[in-house]
Design a protein around this motif. Structure first.
Motif, short mmCIF file in Angstrom:
data_model
loop_
_atom_site.label_atom_id
_atom_site.label_comp_id
_atom_site.label_asym_id
_atom_site.label_seq_id
_atom_site.Cartn_x
_atom_site.Cartn_y
_atom_site.Cartn_z
N VAL A 78 -2.16 17.35 43.35
CA VAL A 78 -2.17 16.27 42.35
C VAL A 78 -3.59 15.86 42.02
N THR A 79 -4.40 15.65 43.03
CA THR A 79 -5.76 15.17 42.77
C THR A 79 -6.63 16.24 42.13
N CYS A 87 -3.01 9.16 44.77
CA CYS A 87 -1.69 9.74 44.95
C CYS A 87 -1.17 9.31 46.31
N ILE A 163 1.67 8.77 41.61
CA ILE A 163 0.31 9.06 41.17
C ILE A 163 -0.15 7.86 40.35
N SER A 165 -3.50 5.54 38.33
CA SER A 165 -4.76 5.63 37.61
C SER A 165 -5.30 4.24 37.33
N ASP A 175 2.19 15.57 32.44
CA ASP A 175 1.92 15.12 33.81
C ASP A 175 3.23 14.94 34.58
N ALA A 179 4.39 16.94 37.97
CA ALA A 179 4.77 16.20 39.18
C ALA A 179 6.21 16.52 39.58
#
Length: 185
Positions: A78-79, A87, A163, A165, A175, A179
């Protein structure tokens, strides 16, 4: 060239005497077409990069031998692949969702009830959810005031991948798709 009556003077190779006029609308449409084509190419390159990354992470994750290794590789996917710094993976343990892997700033994520917060809502609905700003979501259990957008994805009935932001509205359907694929591993 100078504008004359809705046209732009365009000089041909023959010099000033061979000047022709091209309607401004035609020039503007050509510019729009080039911009669309450039955006399309950029989008295709981005999708190709993501697909390549997905394949690599899928191989890494399926090769893991422990749950903790799978969780750690998933957070790294994910990162790295989505380029988001935050995350967390919470797994069900009785009536609690327990953080098992995380890339979050302090304070550390704490366990919550399986029906609490956006994570509980995601687990209960079984559907991925994009939250534009978790700070204004009435179900949010907010431990980080500086995080806003949230992508919350169920991992079957076993837990939730979240996740986050700093930016509001940071996630889109691509996205979410990434995921959801990742949470299937």
């Amino acid at each position: 060239g100078a504008a004359r009556g809705g046209c732009v003077a365009a000089r041909e190779a023959g010099g000033a005497e061979g000047a022709s006029t091209v309607p401004v609308a035609a020039v503007a449409e050509r510019v729009r077409a080039v911009v669309r084509e450039t955006r399309s190419r950029s989008s295709l390159r981005d999708q190709n990069t993501r697909l390549t990354a997905r394949g690599g992470y899928a191989r890494d994750i399926t090769g893991c031998e422990t749950v903790d290794a799978v969780l750690d590789r998933s957070v790294a996917a994910v990162t790295d692949a989505l380029a988001f710094d935050y995350c967390a993976i919470l797994l069900s343990d009785g009536d609690r969702l327990v953080p098992r892997a995380s890339a979050l700033p302090d304070p550390e994520l704490r366990h919550i009830g399986v029906t609490e917060g956006i994570a509980g809502r995601t687990l209960s609905s079984g559907e991925a959810e994009i939250v534009a700003d978790m700070q204004s979501d009435p179900d949010a259990v907010v431990d980080h005031d500086d995080l806003h957008a949230l992508l919350s994805v169920p991992i079957g009935s076993r837990g939730v991948l979240q996740i986050a932001s700093h930016t509001r509205d940071a996630f889109d359907e691509r996205d979410r798709e990434f995921a959801e694929i990742l949470s299937g591993y």
